[in-house]
Design an enzyme around this catalytic site. Structure first.
Site, mmCIF file in Angstrom:
data_model
loop_
_atom_site.group_PDB
_atom_site.id
_atom_site.type_symbol
_atom_site.label_atom_id
_atom_site.label_comp_id
_atom_site.label_asym_id
_atom_site.label_seq_id
_atom_site.Cartn_x
_atom_site.Cartn_y
_atom_site.Cartn_z
ATOM 1 C CE1 TYR A 1 45.223 37.383 45.470
ATOM 2 C CE2 TYR A 1 45.532 35.984 47.250
ATOM 3 C CZ TYR A 1 44.948 36.439 46.125
ATOM 4 O OH TYR A 1 43.709 35.345 45.684
ATOM 5 C CE LYS B 1 41.956 38.426 46.671
ATOM 6 N NZ LYS B 1 40.587 38.714 45.807
HETATM 7 P P1 NAI Z 1 41.638 34.487 37.209
HETATM 8 O O1 NAI Z 1 42.987 35.050 36.992
HETATM 9 O O2 NAI Z 1 41.103 33.240 36.582
HETATM 10 O O3 NAI Z 1 40.416 35.743 36.640
HETATM 11 C C1 NAI Z 1 40.367 36.877 37.216
HETATM 12 C C2 NAI Z 1 39.654 37.722 36.272
HETATM 13 O O4 NAI Z 1 39.818 39.117 36.737
HETATM 14 C C3 NAI Z 1 40.081 37.783 34.686
HETATM 15 O O5 NAI Z 1 39.190 37.782 33.740
HETATM 16 C C4 NAI Z 1 40.847 39.252 34.710
HETATM 17 O O6 NAI Z 1 40.825 39.797 33.388
HETATM 18 C C5 NAI Z 1 39.812 39.966 35.733
HETATM 19 N N1 NAI Z 1 40.732 41.175 36.048
HETATM 20 C C6 NAI Z 1 41.935 41.343 36.561
HETATM 21 N N2 NAI Z 1 42.155 42.719 36.747
HETATM 22 C C7 NAI Z 1 41.103 43.309 36.499
HETATM 23 C C8 NAI Z 1 40.733 44.846 36.376
HETATM 24 N N3 NAI Z 1 41.641 45.492 36.783
HETATM 25 N N4 NAI Z 1 39.179 45.123 36.238
HETATM 26 C C9 NAI Z 1 38.414 44.092 35.805
HETATM 27 N N5 NAI Z 1 38.832 42.859 35.588
HETATM 28 C C10 NAI Z 1 39.878 42.329 35.896
HETATM 29 O O7 NAI Z 1 41.365 34.389 38.663
HETATM 30 P P2 NAI Z 1 40.533 33.214 39.435
HETATM 31 O O8 NAI Z 1 41.196 32.128 40.167
HETATM 32 O O9 NAI Z 1 39.042 33.205 38.872
HETATM 33 O O10 NAI Z 1 40.286 34.257 40.786
HETATM 34 C C11 NAI Z 1 39.068 35.052 40.936
HETATM 35 C C12 NAI Z 1 39.097 35.693 42.385
HETATM 36 O O11 NAI Z 1 39.248 34.684 43.285
HETATM 37 C C13 NAI Z 1 40.353 36.577 42.527
HETATM 38 O O12 NAI Z 1 40.033 37.791 43.250
HETATM 39 C C14 NAI Z 1 41.283 35.828 43.284
HETATM 40 O O13 NAI Z 1 42.059 36.531 44.099
HETATM 41 C C15 NAI Z 1 40.245 35.176 43.957
HETATM 42 N N6 NAI Z 1 40.772 33.741 44.776
HETATM 43 C C16 NAI Z 1 41.354 32.829 43.705
HETATM 44 C C17 NAI Z 1 41.872 31.453 44.356
HETATM 45 C C18 NAI Z 1 42.463 30.486 43.487
HETATM 46 O O14 NAI Z 1 43.128 29.624 44.033
HETATM 47 N N7 NAI Z 1 42.124 30.529 42.242
HETATM 48 C C19 NAI Z 1 42.089 31.475 45.837
HETATM 49 C C20 NAI Z 1 41.586 32.511 46.702
HETATM 50 C C21 NAI Z 1 40.808 33.707 46.017
#
Ligand code: NAI
Length: 247
Positions: free
Chosen positions: A154, A158
């Site tokens: 990851y 990132k």
């Molecule tokens: P989440 O898991 O709630 O949402 C991620 C979304 O991406 C989901 O709707 C999923 O269906 C979609 N997704 C996954 N694989 C995919 C693919 N191959 N093609 C299209 N869509 C796809 O995650 P969250 O927490 O909303 O995270 C969003 C972004 O923020 C991610 O990149 C994550 O790494 C980043 N992030 C999140 C943090 C956190 O604390 N929640 C912290 C730092 C970064």
């Protein structure tokens, strides 16, 4: 900071941070296409975008596949004729210590988190350069800045996104296309809700703000970077983490 007449695409927008970004961009005036694997949840987000008075489009896209991205983004270009704002937000985790990490988990995370952004940028960039306007925002993570045990795949993805951000920013800055990254800290979404309580407490203890972030905390930063007013900001990483990591 109004985004009237702008067209945005947000990946991973079915839920969490991506959904919040899509809604905040729509509230600011943009028409928004949401790209994700989860059609049902995307339909609900599209209704919310329309309720804000904007046009919405739902794209069934797997960002790890160049063909899938091409087909999905092609629909936006065909229908709305342009893409002004791209938020590369789709991301996954497959955590494990490096000695226990399966090659498949390494590959899958890199393919979605890093290659995904690459494929999406390739689809929008020539149009942005031609129209002399573009805003690309890549969602990275605090752990790409600070490191963390158990997330080598990851974090590599990132940190790779930050490198990609700077490289592309340098190439297109003269064309009024900006490329920036946002590095969220510990945000309350489905990605973090599975963490054991003791891990959550440990993380909370190192956040000066004393709370987890919200998806809206991130979306407001994205809205700013997507705006006309942020036009002289490029190749940067905006840390939104409650002080958890100070560069
Ligand atoms: P989440 O898991 O709630 O949402 C991620 C979304 O991406 C989901 O709707 C999923 O269906 C979609 N997704 C996954 N694989 C995919 C693919 N191959 N093609 C299209 N869509 C796809 O995650 P969250 O927490 O909303 O995270 C969003 C972004 O923020 C991610 O990149 C994550 O790494 C980043 N992030 C999140 C943090 C956190 O604390 N929640 C912290 C730092 C970064």
């Amino acid at each position: 900071m109004n985004l009237n007449e702008r067209v945005a695409v947000v990946t991973g927008a079915a839920q969490g941070i991506g959904r919040a970004c899509a809604l905040v961009l729509a509230e600011a005036g943009a028409d928004v296409a949401v790209a994700d694997l989860n059609m049902e949840k995307m339909e609900a987000v599209a209704k919310e975008i329309e309720a804000a008075g904007r046009r919405a489009m739902v794209l069934s896209v797997d960002v790890s596949s160049a063909e899938s991205v091409k087909a999905g983004f092609g629909k936006v270009l065909e229908t709305w004729k342009k893409i002004d704002i791209l938020v590369n937000n789709a991301g996954i985790v497959r955590d494990n210590l490096i000695l226990r990490m399966k090659d498949e988990d390494w590959d899958t995370v890199l393919r979605v988190n890093l290659d995904g952004a690459y494929h999406c940028i390739k689809e929008v960039l020539s149009g942005m350069v031609r129209q002399r306007y573009g805003r690309i925002i890549n969602i990275s993570s605090v752990v790409a800045r600070a490191g963390n045990a158990g997330q080598a795949n990851y974090i590599a993805s990132k940190a790779g996104l930050i490198g990609l951000t700077k490289a592309v920013a340098s190439e297109v800055a003269r064309k009024n296309v900006t490329v920036n990254a946002v590095a969220p800290g510990f945000i309350a979404t489905s990605m973090t809700e599975k963490l054991p309580e003791e891990v959550r407490q440990k993380l909370l203890a190192v956040i000066p703000a004393g709370r987890m972030g919200t998806d809206m905390d991130i979306a407001y930063g994205v809205r700013f970077l997507a705006s006309e007013e942020a036009g002289y900001i490029t190749g940067q990483v905006l840390d939104i983490n409650g002080g958890m990591y100070m560069a």
